[in-house]
Design a protein around this motif. Structure first.
Motif, mmCIF file in Angstrom:
data_model
loop_
_atom_site.group_PDB
_atom_site.id
_atom_site.type_symbol
_atom_site.label_atom_id
_atom_site.label_comp_id
_atom_site.label_asym_id
_atom_site.label_seq_id
_atom_site.Cartn_x
_atom_site.Cartn_y
_atom_site.Cartn_z
ATOM 1 N N ALA A 262 0.705 -1.051 0.110
ATOM 2 C CA ALA A 262 -0.066 0.148 0.100
ATOM 3 C C ALA A 262 1.047 1.385 0.102
ATOM 4 O O ALA A 262 0.766 2.324 -0.666
ATOM 5 C CB ALA A 262 -0.944 -0.057 1.226
ATOM 6 N N GLN A 263 2.157 1.129 0.736
ATOM 7 C CA GLN A 263 2.818 2.343 0.784
ATOM 8 C C GLN A 263 3.554 2.560 -0.606
ATOM 9 O O GLN A 263 3.788 3.692 -1.016
ATOM 10 C CB GLN A 263 3.968 2.271 2.048
ATOM 11 C CG GLN A 263 3.142 2.303 3.178
ATOM 12 C CD GLN A 263 4.284 1.832 4.532
ATOM 13 O OE1 GLN A 263 5.375 1.256 4.082
ATOM 14 N NE2 GLN A 263 4.002 2.365 5.721
ATOM 15 N N GLY A 264 3.760 1.469 -1.238
ATOM 16 C CA GLY A 264 4.595 1.476 -2.418
ATOM 17 C C GLY A 264 3.505 2.080 -3.621
ATOM 18 O O GLY A 264 3.961 2.865 -4.375
ATOM 19 N N ARG A 265 2.265 1.659 -3.552
ATOM 20 C CA ARG A 265 1.295 2.245 -4.498
ATOM 21 C C ARG A 265 1.153 3.848 -4.261
ATOM 22 O O ARG A 265 1.022 4.579 -5.028
ATOM 23 C CB ARG A 265 0.085 1.527 -4.286
ATOM 24 C CG ARG A 265 -0.016 0.184 -4.790
ATOM 25 C CD ARG A 265 -1.364 -0.573 -4.834
ATOM 26 N NE ARG A 265 -1.905 -0.584 -3.519
ATOM 27 C CZ ARG A 265 -2.122 -1.582 -2.793
ATOM 28 N NH1 ARG A 265 -1.249 -2.720 -3.379
ATOM 29 N NH2 ARG A 265 -2.622 -1.782 -1.474
ATOM 30 N N GLU A 266 1.310 4.174 -2.752
ATOM 31 C CA GLU A 266 0.975 5.703 -2.549
ATOM 32 C C GLU A 266 2.210 6.356 -3.069
ATOM 33 O O GLU A 266 2.309 7.480 -3.397
ATOM 34 C CB GLU A 266 0.704 5.801 -1.008
ATOM 35 C CG GLU A 266 -0.575 5.121 -0.538
ATOM 36 C CD GLU A 266 -0.638 5.271 1.020
ATOM 37 O OE1 GLU A 266 0.441 5.762 1.677
ATOM 38 O OE2 GLU A 266 -1.683 4.969 1.541
ATOM 39 N N ALA A 267 3.318 5.869 -2.965
ATOM 40 C CA ALA A 267 4.552 6.411 -3.204
ATOM 41 C C ALA A 267 4.562 6.687 -4.695
ATOM 42 O O ALA A 267 5.068 7.673 -5.328
ATOM 43 C CB ALA A 267 5.708 5.553 -2.684
#
Length: 303
Positions: A262-267
């Motif tokens: 999820a953090q990767g998608r947000e980044a």
């Protein structure tokens, strides 16, 4: 270590370690040439789990155990005098004490990290009831080296069917000689008949020796099988704990992977937005530069 020290270590230690510890002591004795110690140590029998609980009481709760077994004399007196009220009171007291001692043995076992269930505590209660009914059993329990599970039916301990016969024979041997009738004179026996009986007796002794050897071998196999069963049960429990630990670690890793994704998608979204903003800014910069250059070029022409 002498035999008493070994017996104390064996009967006071975890049941699962009994066979391995005993066999190691036997091997060590044979290695140093002490065959007498090796033979005596090899005869030490592994206790049942209920007998091990009784041994715990004898070793760690001796005063309470002696207090319970002291009821035996009062119970016997009440039975002899047919004192119903005393017998009822003593029986109630006996039940309370037996139940309390069984619970205490269970607590001691759990402190030693040995699991116990209600069925096992009932077997221990049977042993204590038998000890109250039979002084021979009481002495075995007090020794802290009991090996067998004993039950009491109201007529005597049931675990050893030969015990009553042995005690009857002992009492008969101890009876005054005057009580026995004078033996009648017997005619001389036929030497052939005597020889035949002696051969039969020798055969019976050989059969007995063979049976005892087979029994000892069977007991050793039983002890080894029980030890292996307990080892396997402990290994299974350790494996279950490991599976539980690994499952928890896997679930934690999966949660971490989902969070990281999820953090990767947000980044990635933030990076795309920043790239768009950078493109817009670059376009604006290029236009401004072009206007500046055009202005500069017009000024030179007017000169």
């Amino acid at each position: 270590m002498d035999l008493d020290d070994l017996a104390d270590a064996l009967y006071g230690g975890p049941p699962a370690d009994f066979v391995a510890t005993r066999d190691e002591a036997v091997r060590a004795a044979r290695a140093r040439g002490d065959r007498e110690f090796a033979t005596a140590a090899g005869r030490l029998r592994r206790p049942t789990r209920a007998a091990w609980l009784a041994n715990l009481l004898a070793r760690h709760r001796r005063e309470q155990l002696d207090g319970l077994l002291a009821l035996a004399g009062s119970l016997a007196d009440a039975q002899r005098t047919l004192d119903g009220a005393a017998l009822r009171e003593l029986s109630s007291q006996r039940r309370r004490l037996v139940a309390g001692m069984a619970r205490e043995a269970g607590r001691l076992a759990r402190e030693a990290h040995e699991p116990v269930g209600d069925a096992l505590l009932r077997e221990l209660a049977d042993i204590l009831e038998a000890a109250l009914a039979d002084p021979v059993v009481a002495d075995e329990v007090r020794s802290g080296r009991l090996t067998r599970t004993i039950t009491y039916s109201g007529f005597g301990p049931d675990a050893d069917p030969q015990a009553a016969a042995r005690r009857s024979a002992e009492r008969a041997a101890a009876a005054p000689a005057a009580a026995a009738p004078e033996p009648a004179a017997e005619p001389a026996e036929d030497p052939a008949e005597v020889a035949r009986r002696e051969r039969e007796q020798q055969e019976r002794r050989r059969d007995l020796a063979d049976a005892e050897a087979a029994e000892a071998t069977a007991r050793d196999r039983r002890d080894a099988a029980e030890a292996e069963h307990e080892r396997a049960a402990q290994e299974h429990e350790r494996a279950r704990e490991r599976v539980a630990t690994l499952t928890a670690e896997l679930e934690a890793a999966q949660r971490h992977e989902r969070t990281a994704a999820a953090q990767g998608r947000e980044a990635a979204a933030a990076a795309r937005a920043a790239a768009r903003e950078a493109g817009v800014a670059a376009t604006r910069t290029a236009r401004a530069r072009a206007r500046v250059e055009d202005a500069c070029a017009g000024g030179h022409t007017g000169v």
